[in-house]
Each structure stands twice: as structure tokens, then as C-alpha cells.
Design a protein around this motif. Structure first.
Motif, PDB file in Angstrom:
ATOM      1  N   UNK A   1       0.871  -1.175   0.000  1.00  0.00           N
ATOM      2  CA  UNK A   1       0.000   0.000   0.000  1.00  0.00           C
ATOM      3  C   UNK A   1       0.907   1.222   0.000  1.00  0.00           C
ATOM      4  N   UNK A   2       0.810   2.026  -1.049  1.00  0.00           N
ATOM      5  CA  UNK A   2       1.658   3.211  -1.160  1.00  0.00           C
ATOM      6  C   UNK A   2       0.931   4.452  -0.681  1.00  0.00           C
ATOM      7  N   UNK A   3       1.694   5.424  -0.226  1.00  0.00           N
ATOM      8  CA  UNK A   3       1.197   6.722   0.245  1.00  0.00           C
ATOM      9  C   UNK A   3       0.191   6.552   1.370  1.00  0.00           C
ATOM     10  N   UNK A   4       0.455   5.545   2.187  1.00  0.00           N
ATOM     11  CA  UNK A   4      -0.361   5.223   3.366  1.00  0.00           C
ATOM     12  C   UNK A   4      -1.816   4.931   3.017  1.00  0.00           C
ATOM     13  N   UNK A   5      -2.111   4.759   1.757  1.00  0.00           N
ATOM     14  CA  UNK A   5      -3.456   4.362   1.353  1.00  0.00           C
ATOM     15  C   UNK A   5      -4.532   5.389   1.609  1.00  0.00           C
ATOM     16  N   UNK A   6      -4.148   6.646   1.808  1.00  0.00           N
ATOM     17  CA  UNK A   6      -5.143   7.683   2.115  1.00  0.00           C
ATOM     18  C   UNK A   6      -6.326   7.598   1.157  1.00  0.00           C
ATOM     19  N   UNK A   7      -7.537   7.523   1.724  1.00  0.00           N
ATOM     20  CA  UNK A   7      -8.755   7.525   0.925  1.00  0.00           C
ATOM     21  C   UNK A   7      -9.110   6.193   0.295  1.00  0.00           C
ATOM     22  N   UNK A   8      -8.444   5.114   0.673  1.00  0.00           N
ATOM     23  CA  UNK A   8      -8.725   3.803   0.081  1.00  0.00           C
ATOM     24  C   UNK A   8      -9.904   3.144   0.786  1.00  0.00           C
ATOM     25  N   UNK A   9     -10.849   2.623  -0.009  1.00  0.00           N
ATOM     26  CA  UNK A   9     -12.033   1.959   0.526  1.00  0.00           C
ATOM     27  C   UNK A   9     -12.208   0.629  -0.208  1.00  0.00           C
ATOM     28  N   UNK A  10     -12.297  -0.457   0.562  1.00  0.00           N
ATOM     29  CA  UNK A  10     -12.515  -1.788  -0.007  1.00  0.00           C
ATOM     30  C   UNK A  10     -13.849  -2.332   0.476  1.00  0.00           C
ATOM     31  N   UNK A  11     -14.645  -2.852  -0.439  1.00  0.00           N
ATOM     32  CA  UNK A  11     -15.922  -3.466  -0.094  1.00  0.00           C
ATOM     33  C   UNK A  11     -15.662  -4.764   0.657  1.00  0.00           C
ATOM     34  N   UNK A  12     -16.531  -5.131   1.605  1.00  0.00           N
ATOM     35  CA  UNK A  12     -16.318  -6.375   2.351  1.00  0.00           C
ATOM     36  C   UNK A  12     -16.234  -7.622   1.466  1.00  0.00           C
ATOM     37  N   UNK A  13     -16.863  -7.606   0.287  1.00  0.00           N
ATOM     38  CA  UNK A  13     -16.829  -8.767  -0.603  1.00  0.00           C
ATOM     39  C   UNK A  13     -15.703  -8.628  -1.619  1.00  0.00           C
ATOM     40  N   UNK A  14     -14.515  -8.313  -1.117  1.00  0.00           N
ATOM     41  CA  UNK A  14     -13.334  -8.141  -1.955  1.00  0.00           C
ATOM     42  C   UNK A  14     -12.300  -9.200  -1.595  1.00  0.00           C
ATOM     43  N   UNK A  15     -11.652  -9.749  -2.622  1.00  0.00           N
ATOM     44  CA  UNK A  15     -10.549 -10.686  -2.422  1.00  0.00           C
ATOM     45  C   UNK A  15      -9.332 -10.140  -3.149  1.00  0.00           C
ATOM     46  N   UNK A  16      -8.222  -9.982  -2.415  1.00  0.00           N
ATOM     47  CA  UNK A  16      -6.963  -9.541  -3.001  1.00  0.00           C
ATOM     48  C   UNK A  16      -6.003 -10.721  -2.996  1.00  0.00           C
ATOM     49  N   UNK A  17      -5.432 -11.046  -4.143  1.00  0.00           N
ATOM     50  CA  UNK A  17      -4.472 -12.138  -4.243  1.00  0.00           C
ATOM     51  C   UNK A  17      -3.120 -11.735  -3.675  1.00  0.00           C
ATOM     52  N   UNK A  18      -2.123 -12.556  -3.955  1.00  0.00           N
ATOM     53  CA  UNK A  18      -0.760 -12.304  -3.484  1.00  0.00           C
ATOM     54  C   UNK A  18      -0.117 -11.160  -4.274  1.00  0.00           C
ATOM     55  N   UNK A  19       0.706 -10.383  -3.590  1.00  0.00           N
ATOM     56  CA  UNK A  19       1.515  -9.330  -4.204  1.00  0.00           C
ATOM     57  C   UNK A  19       0.699  -8.268  -4.939  1.00  0.00           C
ATOM     58  N   UNK A  20      -0.453  -7.929  -4.402  1.00  0.00           N
ATOM     59  CA  UNK A  20      -1.278  -6.849  -4.958  1.00  0.00           C
ATOM     60  C   UNK A  20      -0.719  -5.517  -4.464  1.00  0.00           C
ATOM     61  N   UNK A  21      -0.731  -4.507  -5.339  1.00  0.00           N
ATOM     62  CA  UNK A  21      -0.267  -3.161  -4.990  1.00  0.00           C
ATOM     63  C   UNK A  21      -1.423  -2.184  -5.134  1.00  0.00           C
ATOM     64  N   UNK A  22      -1.676  -1.424  -4.065  1.00  0.00           N
ATOM     65  CA  UNK A  22      -2.716  -0.397  -4.075  1.00  0.00           C
ATOM     66  C   UNK A  22      -2.080   0.957  -3.789  1.00  0.00           C
ATOM     67  N   UNK A  23      -2.419   1.941  -4.596  1.00  0.00           N
ATOM     68  CA  UNK A  23      -2.005   3.306  -4.317  1.00  0.00           C
ATOM     69  C   UNK A  23      -3.132   4.014  -3.576  1.00  0.00           C
ATOM     70  N   UNK A  24      -2.917   5.258  -3.200  1.00  0.00           N
ATOM     71  CA  UNK A  24      -3.900   6.021  -2.437  1.00  0.00           C
ATOM     72  C   UNK A  24      -5.168   6.291  -3.248  1.00  0.00           C
ATOM     73  N   UNK A  25      -6.271   6.448  -2.535  1.00  0.00           N
ATOM     74  CA  UNK A  25      -7.529   6.848  -3.155  1.00  0.00           C
ATOM     75  C   UNK A  25      -8.234   5.778  -3.961  1.00  0.00           C
ATOM     76  N   UNK A  26      -7.858   4.527  -3.798  1.00  0.00           N
ATOM     77  CA  UNK A  26      -8.496   3.433  -4.537  1.00  0.00           C
ATOM     78  C   UNK A  26      -9.845   3.101  -3.891  1.00  0.00           C
TER      79      UNK A  26
END
Length: 157
Positions: free
Chosen positions: A43-68
Motif C-alpha cells: 500500500x503506497x502513500x499510506x493508502x489515504x482515501x482507500x475503501x474496499x468493499x467487504x466482498x473483496x478478495x486480493x491475491x498475493x503481491x497486490x499493490x494499491x495506491x492512495x484513493x483506490x
């Protein structure tokens, strides 16, 4: 591992779960305990503003930037009546800053190694190793095996 990533992995703790959720909220992150997360999340830039729905699955080595934002395309419908079932980001997916991945019905799958560009709005499933950008998002290229190419990316369809 960054502090934010460490907190995300500890959000299901029986003892500290609520405290961890509140700490994530200070960073503007909403990552419910129901979200399934594989190893190697970045998670880059501390993930500011990132929101994930409870029915979300993230696999291995996923990269998320801020505001996703990863969620439903029909938030006005009660969850139990929504046709959305799950959003799956397979291994090695990269989601750029401000990108939105929204599912209207069924399961939306972002294929392994796919890149979703900054501020893109992705509303449908992708294949593996694709590059998506725009509003609405469209495929603009393919990722190549870095062993065979110097920059690792082939642009164009």
C-alpha cells in the motif's frame, strides 16, 4: 512492511481488531475484516482515501495506491438485494492512485498481473497482464514478460 500494511493484516485480531480499524480510519482507509487478503500486499502513500468493499478478495503481491475504491456499482440498493457477488484482484495486480473498480453484478475479476491506471473507472472483468486506463476504463495495452523485454511493457492493443 509498512505500518499501514501491518495494520491491515492485523485488522481481524480478536483483541485489537477494533483499535486497528480505528487506526486505519485515521489514514482514511476502510478495510473491513471480511476482505480476504493474500500475502505481499503493498500500500503506497499510506493508502489515504482507500475503501474496499467487504466482498473483496486480493491475491498475493497486490499493490494499491492512495484513493483506490473497490465496491458496488449500485450503492442505492440494499446489499442483500444487490446483484454484485464479489470483486477479485488476482495475484500481482497493481491499482493506480484514485482508480475505481466497481461491480454491477456477479463476480468482477481483475486478471493476474493486470495494471489499472490512475483515476481509471473499471466496471468489468479483465484478462491477465492487461493495462487498463480511462473513464470508463478500456484496455490500452498488455504487460510482457520482463525477461523478454527491456521495459516490461508493450503498448497498444
Amino acid at each position: 512492511m509498512s505500518l499501514v500494511t501491518a495494520l491491515i493484516y492485523r485488522r481481524r485480531s480478536r483483541l485489537f481488531g477494533r483499535l486497528v480499524q480505528e487506526a486505519l480510519a485515521l489514514y482514511g482507509m476502510e478495510v473491513p475484516a471480511a476482505v480476504e487478503i493474500g500475502p505481499g500486499l503493498r500500500v503506497f502513500h499510506r493508502g489515504f482515501g482507500t475503501v474496499l468493499h467487504p466482498y473483496t478478495t486480493l491475491g498475493a503481491d497486490v499493490t494499491l495506491y492512495n484513493g483506490v475504491t473497490i465496491g458496488r456499482a449500485d450503492p442505492w440498493v440494499p446489499q442483500q438485494r444487490s446483484a454484485m457477488r464479489r470483486i477479485v484482484l488476482e495475484d500481482g495486480v497493481l491499482v493506480g492512485a484514485g482508480a475505481k473498480i466497481v461491480c454491477r453484478s456477479g463476480v468482477l475479476t481483475v486478471g493476474a498481473g493486470t495494471v489499472v491506471g490512475a483515476n481509471a473507472v473499471l466496471t468489468g472483468s479483465t484478462g491477465p497482464n492487461e493495462i487498463w486506463a480511462g473513464v470508463p476504463a478500456r484496455r490500452i495495452g498488455m504487460r510482457e514478460d520482463p525477461a523478454g523485454h527491456t521495459d516490461g511493457v508493450r503498448y497498444g492493443s
